[in-house]
Design an enzyme around this catalytic site. Sequence first.
Site, PDB file in Angstrom:
ATOM      1  N   SER A 193      46.640 120.038  28.150  1.00  0.00           N
ATOM      2  CA  SER A 193      45.915 118.798  27.781  1.00  0.00           C
ATOM      3  C   SER A 193      45.282 117.324  28.581  1.00  0.00           C
ATOM      4  CB  SER A 193      46.659 117.295  26.734  1.00  0.00           C
ATOM      5  OG  SER A 193      45.971 116.494  26.657  1.00  0.00           O
ATOM      6  N   GLU A 209      33.399 121.380  13.639  1.00  0.00           N
ATOM      7  CA  GLU A 209      32.896 121.863  14.800  1.00  0.00           C
ATOM      8  C   GLU A 209      31.675 122.583  14.636  1.00  0.00           C
ATOM      9  OE1 GLU A 209      35.513 123.472  17.546  1.00  0.00           O
ATOM     10  OE2 GLU A 209      34.230 124.239  19.263  1.00  0.00           O
ATOM     11  N   ARG A 245      34.787 115.132  30.710  1.00  0.00           N
ATOM     12  CA  ARG A 245      35.270 116.247  30.985  1.00  0.00           C
ATOM     13  C   ARG A 245      34.177 117.591  32.173  1.00  0.00           C
ATOM     14  NH1 ARG A 245      36.978 117.732  25.027  1.00  0.00           N
ATOM     15  NH2 ARG A 245      39.439 116.484  25.597  1.00  0.00           N
ATOM     16  N   LEU A 288      40.996 121.098   9.985  1.00  0.00           N
ATOM     17  CA  LEU A 288      41.447 119.418   9.984  1.00  0.00           C
ATOM     18  C   LEU A 288      39.927 119.316   9.404  1.00  0.00           C
ATOM     19  CD1 LEU A 288      41.744 118.048  12.994  1.00  0.00           C
ATOM     20  CD2 LEU A 288      43.171 118.415  11.350  1.00  0.00           C
ATOM     21  N   ALA A 289      38.930 119.552   9.258  1.00  0.00           N
ATOM     22  CA  ALA A 289      37.583 119.435   8.733  1.00  0.00           C
ATOM     23  C   ALA A 289      37.937 120.434   7.094  1.00  0.00           C
ATOM     24  CB  ALA A 289      36.505 120.188   9.694  1.00  0.00           C
TER      25      ALA A 289
END
Lengths: 247, 647
Positions: free
Chosen positions: B294, B435, B340, B53-54
């Site tokens: 997920s 990331e 999380r 994505l980045a």
Amino acid sequence: MDIKVRVWRQSGPSAGGKMVTYDVKGISPDASFLEMIDVLNETLILNGDDPIAFDHDCREGICGACSMVINGVAHGPEKATTTCQLHMRKFSDGDVIDVEPWRAAAFPVIKDLVVDRSAFDKIIQAGGYITVPTGTAPDAHATPVPKKDADAAFEAATCIGCGACVAACPNGSSMLFTAAKITHLGLMPQGQPERDSRVIDMLQAQDDAGFGGCTNAGECTTVCPKGIPLSLIGRLNSDYRKAITKR
Amino acid sequence: MTTDFWTEGEPVVDKAAPDGPVETRWERRKFNAKLVNPANRRKLTVIIVGTGLAGGSAAATLAEAGYQVKSYCYQDSPRRAHSIAAQGGINAAKNYRNDGDSVYRLFYDTVKGGDFRARESNVYRLAQVSVNIIDQCVAQGVPFAREYGGLLDNRSFGGTQVSRTFYARGQTGQQLLLGAYQALERQIGLGNVEMNARHEMLELIIVDGKARGIVVRDMVTGEISTEFADAVVLASGGYGNVFFLSTNAKGCNVTASWRAHRKGALFANPCYTQIHPTCIPESGSHQSKLTLMSESLRNDGRVWVPKAQKDTRRAADIPEDERDYYLERIYPSFGNLVPRDIASRAAKNVCDEGRGVGPGGLGVYLDFADAINRLGRKAVEAKYGNLFEMYERITGEDPYETPMRIYPAVHYTMGGLWVDYDLQSTIPGLFVVGEANFSDHGANRLGASALMQGLADGYFVLPNTISNYLAAGPFPKVTASDAPVVEARKQVEDRIEKFLSINGDRTVDSFHRELGQIMWEYCGMERSEEGLTKAIGLIRALKEEFWTRVKVPGKGEELNQNLEKAGRVADFIELGELMCIDALHRRESCGGHFRAESQTPDGEALRHDDEFSYAAAWEYFGADGRPTLHKEDLNFEYVHPSTRSYK
């Protein structure tokens, strides 16, 4: 489980290849098919043999890297499943399993089970996008999209680009892959301005890349891990006919 | 402070950070950044490593803007980058639900969720551009989930009380990545991006103190080449595979970042790893990776274990009053939607008490029976169908009938190369996005924020900040015969030769597995001084053994997957040691990092803001074998540190 695998071994793109038989002993039924190959490779390495090269990455059925023809079927016997998601519990003790690479003119073998699928990227380059420079977009709610269209577009967009459709097709055609993208973008209002040029250019690109023509054999949809239906090819043909007559 | 394991150096300062009101910092940074006029952009080349994505969004955007872009990925196509596997969704402060969301609330939630270890300026910017991301993706034709009126649907996610998560069934990462990939392919087709798939960066080239290129290996032919540019962008993802078993793709690795680190880029907060609470438990010694379910499942699934220890009855045979819905019990206001880190540690605690389920007692139930009764099977299927199928394929169990078994697994790494507000590392001209940088998530990332950060960096942040650096270019031409280039190339060639010449008696994977076990045991969910000290010793011994006993078959000049792995594992071993040192030095519990010596009387995490309110940026192990710690102090002007309470 104790099994035998007969694997296509080919040292490089221009080398000849052959099927080689290996014993795999004591493999857990809970291991995935690729984990079975991992276990075999560890043995091969320690015995001084060349391990089997194969494409794989996410190992959760979404990246589309894994690509093995297992017992003559792209991605193996389980329906709607990539090779990485196939587990040994689907086989029986004592089985002899054939493992081959995708075979298609447009996907030349690089080594063993690894093939070159860059032809798919060429098809996308030709028109598998909506032109929208970063930062120019209107508010996301400016254009409502009927839920049924959005859902159908999504279903088509789930294609992972693995190439099983091409591997299974007697003509080595990429029509299902191309049709999935044509359908995804063609169902969205945002995709309308380029709809005609998209279908013409993508079909040209797939011909140029050496993919064969479609004869509606339907093998593609049978092996597709995402269950992309054959009807999308009809949609593509319809779009193509409309586009070409407007020219 | 200097110890046996590290030394402390000067603080590191973010010189690009704007001051003034947080709401206008990004606006002012963009205005003050130097621009490159369109005619000059095509004289400037940018290398981008990674196409997730980045990296994918950055490559497409910079090419659109007119820069020459060279893009690299190890996969056979940019479309396969591991962003593709993200399931749940992407956050954006659109407030389409009219439930009190705002940029400020997303900012607040992210700083708090990160346990006050992230930079306020960066997080605020992230929340601001989040809204543009959704607009961009919709315009690209990303088929997000919609309601019957045709507008976008939202769901809620762990750690928040508003519905701000946009999603495309359980395949949001795939759809967003394909959007970026298609934009990238368009630029490739136009000749604005030179795409190099199946190429791996093995070294960074620094000339006159600036990042000017990379050494890459063509993974098909084995050819080593040197590639030059005016700036280098690393978008090479996280390092979760240091644990061997993680939810990362098999190829994910730290090599690009680690090579840059060895050349001087500081590595920040390496011990901040995220352990995801909802993964499918391990099934045996053949296990090669773990699969995430997920977190969105926690919206409708209820987590429980039997009240009794070693209860081996089938789930269906355990009556309601003998079940412990422990998240709902301990955290009544957030229940199954706690962040999380809290959900993961709670699962570990109940398993440690002997109440875990499934093989080895390493699992807890995630039960959909109530949701199926309430909403009907069809509605549950529409929301989670593909996840249920995936679960059944892997385990052979049907989650519509039997509760899922889940267990925490390493999923994401918040640490990464240190970057300033402009996303520039401590090496001028080396930018790090997604990331791979230490980014915006502090000590813990909230769900649906990784996709947001990757696309924020790639589409909106980097393209605005890199111009400030490139405005001084084009820089003097670099050639293959320049001394630093020759040296970098030689380092790569020597290393490959070394791997191939050891010809020992252990496979690369066997070392990787062993490293992973050490990391999971001592640098996983719970850490202690004793354990970490032991781990450092074990890793050092493992490193020595690796370099004397590893067996890498084949040659360098061919497709050689074990040679690729050997380089990655060698770097993971060094990173593993640094992670343990970072974890050892941080004598506090925060975010996903629970330190046994730092807990409240009732066993909750205890942070020490007086001592540890900083980002720990490490300089590569010096001549004495110790890394140097450079602290970046964190100031909280808006969101004041408090103890996170989800009770």
